[in-house]
Design a protein around this motif. Sequence first.
Motif, PDB file in Angstrom:
ATOM      1  N   ASN A 139       0.872  -1.162   0.000  1.00 18.15           N
ATOM      2  CA  ASN A 139       0.000   0.000   0.000  1.00 18.15           C
ATOM      3  C   ASN A 139       0.915   1.219   0.000  1.00 18.15           C
ATOM      4  OD1 ASN A 139      -1.712   2.213   1.129  1.00 18.15           O
ATOM      5  ND2 ASN A 139      -3.236   0.576   1.038  1.00 18.15           N
ATOM      6  N   ALA A 140       0.853   2.002  -1.088  1.00 18.87           N
ATOM      7  CA  ALA A 140       1.843   3.055  -1.316  1.00 18.87           C
ATOM      8  C   ALA A 140       1.462   4.375  -0.665  1.00 18.87           C
ATOM      9  CB  ALA A 140       2.040   3.259  -2.813  1.00 18.87           C
ATOM     10  N   HIS A 141       0.308   4.405   0.021  1.00 16.27           N
ATOM     11  CA  HIS A 141      -0.047   5.630   0.727  1.00 16.27           C
ATOM     12  C   HIS A 141       1.033   5.903   1.767  1.00 16.27           C
ATOM     13  CE1 HIS A 141      -2.111   8.619   3.023  1.00 16.27           C
ATOM     14  NE2 HIS A 141      -3.060   8.658   2.112  1.00 16.27           N
ATOM     15  N   HIS A 173       8.463 -16.051  -3.752  1.00 19.96           N
ATOM     16  CA  HIS A 173       7.856 -15.904  -5.081  1.00 19.96           C
ATOM     17  C   HIS A 173       6.427 -15.390  -5.037  1.00 19.96           C
ATOM     18  CE1 HIS A 173      11.386 -17.984  -6.446  1.00 19.96           C
ATOM     19  NE2 HIS A 173      11.126 -18.951  -5.583  1.00 19.96           N
ATOM     20  N   VAL A 174       6.125 -14.527  -4.072  1.00 18.93           N
ATOM     21  CA  VAL A 174       4.800 -13.906  -4.032  1.00 18.93           C
ATOM     22  C   VAL A 174       4.854 -12.610  -4.838  1.00 18.93           C
ATOM     23  CG1 VAL A 174       3.064 -12.814  -2.546  1.00 18.93           C
ATOM     24  CG2 VAL A 174       4.280 -14.871  -1.762  1.00 18.93           C
ATOM     25  N   PRO A 175       4.052 -12.489  -5.901  1.00 21.02           N
ATOM     26  CA  PRO A 175       4.070 -11.233  -6.664  1.00 21.02           C
ATOM     27  C   PRO A 175       3.538 -10.081  -5.813  1.00 21.02           C
ATOM     28  CG  PRO A 175       2.746 -12.924  -7.756  1.00 21.02           C
ATOM     29  CD  PRO A 175       3.089 -13.455  -6.415  1.00 21.02           C
ATOM     30  N   ILE A 176       4.054  -8.898  -6.084  1.00 20.52           N
ATOM     31  CA  ILE A 176       3.687  -7.715  -5.312  1.00 20.52           C
ATOM     32  C   ILE A 176       2.969  -6.719  -6.216  1.00 20.52           C
ATOM     33  CG2 ILE A 176       4.633  -5.694  -4.115  1.00 20.52           C
ATOM     34  CD1 ILE A 176       4.899  -8.172  -2.406  1.00 20.52           C
ATOM     35  N   ALA A 177       1.867  -6.160  -5.711  1.00 28.82           N
ATOM     36  CA  ALA A 177       1.183  -5.075  -6.422  1.00 28.82           C
ATOM     37  C   ALA A 177       1.476  -3.784  -5.681  1.00 28.82           C
ATOM     38  CB  ALA A 177      -0.317  -5.321  -6.455  1.00 28.82           C
ATOM     39  N   ILE A 178       1.879  -2.749  -6.402  1.00 30.53           N
ATOM     40  CA  ILE A 178       2.095  -1.438  -5.770  1.00 30.53           C
ATOM     41  C   ILE A 178       0.813  -0.639  -5.937  1.00 30.53           C
ATOM     42  CG2 ILE A 178       3.447   0.683  -5.791  1.00 30.53           C
ATOM     43  CD1 ILE A 178       5.787  -0.916  -6.899  1.00 30.53           C
ATOM     44  N   ASN A 179       0.130  -0.394  -4.819  1.00 25.88           N
ATOM     45  CA  ASN A 179      -1.211   0.198  -4.870  1.00 25.88           C
ATOM     46  C   ASN A 179      -1.292   1.510  -4.106  1.00 25.88           C
ATOM     47  OD1 ASN A 179      -2.339  -1.821  -6.402  1.00 25.88           O
ATOM     48  ND2 ASN A 179      -2.945  -3.046  -4.632  1.00 25.88           N
ATOM     49  N   PRO A 180      -1.784   2.561  -4.756  1.00 27.31           N
ATOM     50  CA  PRO A 180      -1.791   3.868  -4.107  1.00 27.31           C
ATOM     51  C   PRO A 180      -2.921   4.037  -3.092  1.00 27.31           C
ATOM     52  CG  PRO A 180      -2.741   4.037  -6.285  1.00 27.31           C
ATOM     53  CD  PRO A 180      -2.289   2.622  -6.132  1.00 27.31           C
ATOM     54  N   ASP A 181      -3.939   3.155  -3.128  1.00 20.47           N
ATOM     55  CA  ASP A 181      -5.112   3.358  -2.273  1.00 20.47           C
ATOM     56  C   ASP A 181      -5.626   4.773  -2.522  1.00 20.47           C
ATOM     57  OD1 ASP A 181      -7.035   2.956  -0.388  1.00 20.47           O
ATOM     58  OD2 ASP A 181      -5.674   2.289   1.198  1.00 20.47           O
ATOM     59  N   VAL A 207       7.018   2.450  -5.052  1.00 22.33           N
ATOM     60  CA  VAL A 207       8.190   2.011  -5.814  1.00 22.33           C
ATOM     61  C   VAL A 207       9.429   2.077  -4.907  1.00 22.33           C
ATOM     62  CG1 VAL A 207       9.700   2.547  -7.774  1.00 22.33           C
ATOM     63  CG2 VAL A 207       7.219   2.649  -8.046  1.00 22.33           C
ATOM     64  N   GLY A 208       9.504   3.109  -4.080  1.00 25.58           N
ATOM     65  CA  GLY A 208      10.600   3.217  -3.115  1.00 25.58           C
ATOM     66  C   GLY A 208      10.646   2.000  -2.196  1.00 25.58           C
ATOM     67  N   VAL A 209       9.481   1.594  -1.688  1.00 26.03           N
ATOM     68  CA  VAL A 209       9.414   0.429  -0.806  1.00 26.03           C
ATOM     69  C   VAL A 209       9.812  -0.844  -1.565  1.00 26.03           C
ATOM     70  CG1 VAL A 209       7.878  -1.021   0.593  1.00 26.03           C
ATOM     71  CG2 VAL A 209       7.618   1.461   0.635  1.00 26.03           C
ATOM     72  N   ALA A 210       9.314  -0.957  -2.792  1.00 25.21           N
ATOM     73  CA  ALA A 210       9.633  -2.139  -3.607  1.00 25.21           C
ATOM     74  C   ALA A 210      11.134  -2.234  -3.836  1.00 25.21           C
ATOM     75  CB  ALA A 210       8.902  -2.058  -4.953  1.00 25.21           C
ATOM     76  N   ARG A 211      11.747  -1.099  -4.161  1.00 28.96           N
ATOM     77  CA  ARG A 211      13.197  -1.093  -4.391  1.00 28.96           C
ATOM     78  C   ARG A 211      13.927  -1.453  -3.105  1.00 28.96           C
ATOM     79  NH1 ARG A 211      15.322   1.685  -8.823  1.00 28.96           N
ATOM     80  NH2 ARG A 211      17.014   2.560  -7.578  1.00 28.96           N
ATOM     81  N   LYS A 212      13.451  -0.913  -2.000  1.00 28.31           N
ATOM     82  CA  LYS A 212      14.070  -1.204  -0.726  1.00 28.31           C
ATOM     83  C   LYS A 212      13.915  -2.679  -0.362  1.00 28.31           C
ATOM     84  CE  LYS A 212      15.050   1.385   3.309  1.00 28.31           C
ATOM     85  NZ  LYS A 212      16.441   1.488   2.867  1.00 28.31           N
ATOM     86  N   GLY A 213      12.891  -3.308  -0.912  1.00 30.47           N
ATOM     87  CA  GLY A 213      12.678  -4.738  -0.694  1.00 30.47           C
ATOM     88  C   GLY A 213      13.306  -5.588  -1.796  1.00 30.47           C
ATOM     89  N   TRP A 214      14.245  -5.017  -2.553  1.00 31.03           N
ATOM     90  CA  TRP A 214      15.030  -5.732  -3.566  1.00 31.03           C
ATOM     91  C   TRP A 214      14.201  -6.209  -4.757  1.00 31.03           C
ATOM     92  CZ3 TRP A 214      20.264  -8.238  -2.594  1.00 31.03           C
ATOM     93  CH2 TRP A 214      20.915  -7.656  -1.503  1.00 31.03           C
ATOM     94  N   LEU A 215      13.050  -5.613  -5.028  1.00 29.93           N
ATOM     95  CA  LEU A 215      12.211  -6.120  -6.115  1.00 29.93           C
ATOM     96  C   LEU A 215      12.724  -5.683  -7.483  1.00 29.93           C
ATOM     97  CD1 LEU A 215       8.508  -5.887  -4.906  1.00 29.93           C
ATOM     98  CD2 LEU A 215      10.238  -7.651  -4.475  1.00 29.93           C
ATOM     99  N   GLU A 216      12.608  -6.606  -8.429  1.00 27.24           N
ATOM    100  CA  GLU A 216      12.914  -6.301  -9.815  1.00 27.24           C
ATOM    101  C   GLU A 216      11.593  -6.094 -10.556  1.00 27.24           C
ATOM    102  OE1 GLU A 216      15.653  -9.917 -10.279  1.00 27.24           O
ATOM    103  OE2 GLU A 216      16.871  -8.192 -10.911  1.00 27.24           O
ATOM    104  N   LYS A 217      11.727  -5.648 -11.795  1.00 26.19           N
ATOM    105  CA  LYS A 217      10.547  -5.328 -12.590  1.00 26.19           C
ATOM    106  C   LYS A 217       9.532  -6.474 -12.598  1.00 26.19           C
ATOM    107  CE  LYS A 217       9.484  -3.954 -17.287  1.00 26.19           C
ATOM    108  NZ  LYS A 217       9.991  -3.605 -18.607  1.00 26.19           N
TER     109      LYS A 217
END
Length: 584
Positions: free
Chosen positions: A504-506, A524-532, A546-556
């Motif tokens: 949740n990107a809020h 292997h759980v896919p992640i959705a970046i959601n603005p709510d 996206v900042g959180v995803a990058r911090k969690g080592w996620l790739e595209k």
Amino acid sequence: MDKKRVAEILEEMGTILDLQGANPFRSRAFHNGAVIIGGLADDLTQLVRSKTLTEVDGIGKGLAQIIEDLVTTGRSEEYETLRHSIPPGLLDIMRIPGLGPKRVKLLYERLGIESIEDLKNAAEQHRLSDVEGFGEKTEKNILRGIERLKKASDRHLVNVALEAATEITAALTGLSDVGRCEVAGSLRRRKELIGDIDIVVSAQEKDRGKIMDSFVKLGERTVAQGDTKSSILLKKGINCDLRIVLEREFPFALNYFTGSKEHNVEMRSLARKKGWSLNEYGFSSIEEGSRKRPPVCRDEEDLYEFLGLQYIPPELRENLGEFEAAAHNLLPHLVEEKDIRGTFHCHTDFSDGANSAEEMTEAVRRKGWKYWGVADHSRAAIYAGGMSLEKARVQLKAIDKLNEQMGDVRIFKGIECDILPHGTLDYPDSLLAQYDYVIASIHGKFNMTETESTQRLIKALKNKHVSMLGHPTGRVLLSRDGYPVKMSEVIQAASDYGKAIEINAHPLRLDLDWRLVRLAKEKHVPIAINPDAHNIDGLDDVRYGVGVARKGWLEKDDVLNTWSVERLESYFKDTKRVSGKPAL
Ligand code: DGT
Ligand code: CA
Ligand code: CA
Ligand code: ZN
């Protein structure tokens, strides 16, 4: 004055009226006005200029005058009068969870409590219990709330810090004597909460004084002014440090002040192993009297390369395995904002959103995205305009129609469906089956044991209609911890049942936390970046996700938002195939 600030002021005016016990219709008008102005698709200045504010639904004459004053002069007589009509501390008290205007008013009238300090004393002396509706338990909760608020006041939300930092760097970059200028510290590392803002600038020695003079003018108050380091307090109560270094020192200073401390310690120890001492100014040989010349580093890339490492992006600099990966060329290729093609968790005026699905679609198109998912509230979320079964069906049809009209932007039909206390969902299967995807979220009954909430979430994930979990731990940064839950078990269940989890990107949530995002990736759980998102501007919050995803080592590829419409269609179908049994 921008519309965000205008909305804040209207909201504050509504709250003050509530505190005064004014006619509820009057204060409602202000609260509603705040939501309307905050979610306005049109340019506010334009509306004021053309005198068409009153044509906006919900904005009457009185409100329009106040807004016009604010926009054109930056102040409003009515606001000033209202603001001075109550002790300023009352608004502070309302920041404590559980204390709304009615209760704050009661405490003020009965016990003369007009500041957090007063409240703390009264709670400690058990004087609150004399007032109806307040008991020993409330006193304890209030004291806990005050404690948390104190802690929170030296931490800041990432959006607030980023906005402030952007203003400062824009002003500094505009100065002719400034060479390079970058934000460093926890903000550059995209931590979920920020202590203070750190900025590094390069300049010649002779120009430092002038730059510092300009810098301190940007603050409300100067905390310290020196030649190479100054510190100011900004209006949001956030501190900002500036360091000025020489051009050749810049990469070293930027690296040092980006941190984290733990990352710096490891950097220095790697340098020592190569015979160099490293600090914020550069390398120097550790051998006494050595004539070994230190390397020239033009940027941080050079610095890492000299140590035999891949360039480590700031978000990964927490000394949590990034050095080992960088030494073996195994760093992830982190997802970037430009990889995002759409998003999923967005509210519209069918529940508590401010904009219509059409307006959201237009905004999505302007962002250059290819799709978005509508996910309004289900019926249990009464406070948030949760939709009745009937209304939900009407919306499904409306979106079908909109999809026919809006050829190039695809609207996925989703719902943010409440997870009821025992893990069942708020809508019957027959309705859930009609959605492209279902986000399952908890919005009520938080006071469960760790085992109970863990089971509640896992049961929801088992439901064959559920595609992803929304704001999985329920935390609200700076005000509320999430419910106690064993997230490792929940993530394992998502993995077993082939479901996704949202970040949740809020900025108030950033939930899933980045530390757990890494665990989800391992599973292997896919992640959705959601603005709510609750209005079109809310869509921009995806950047914090996206900042959180990058911090969690996620790739595209780990992020649903980067997938094509076709791949998403087939993935959402897949999530629905599972029924109570682990996928093999
Ligand atoms: P914050 O402000 O609490 O959110 O976190 P940071 O990381 O921005 O910390 P801050 O502002 O105290 O310092 C900025 C960076 O400067 C920090 O990330 C690493 C570096 N730094 C500051 N003090 C020390 C220190 O005592 N040792 C080391 N190795 N680095 C330090
Ligand atoms: Ca900092
Ligand atoms: Ca600092
Ligand atoms: Zn929600």
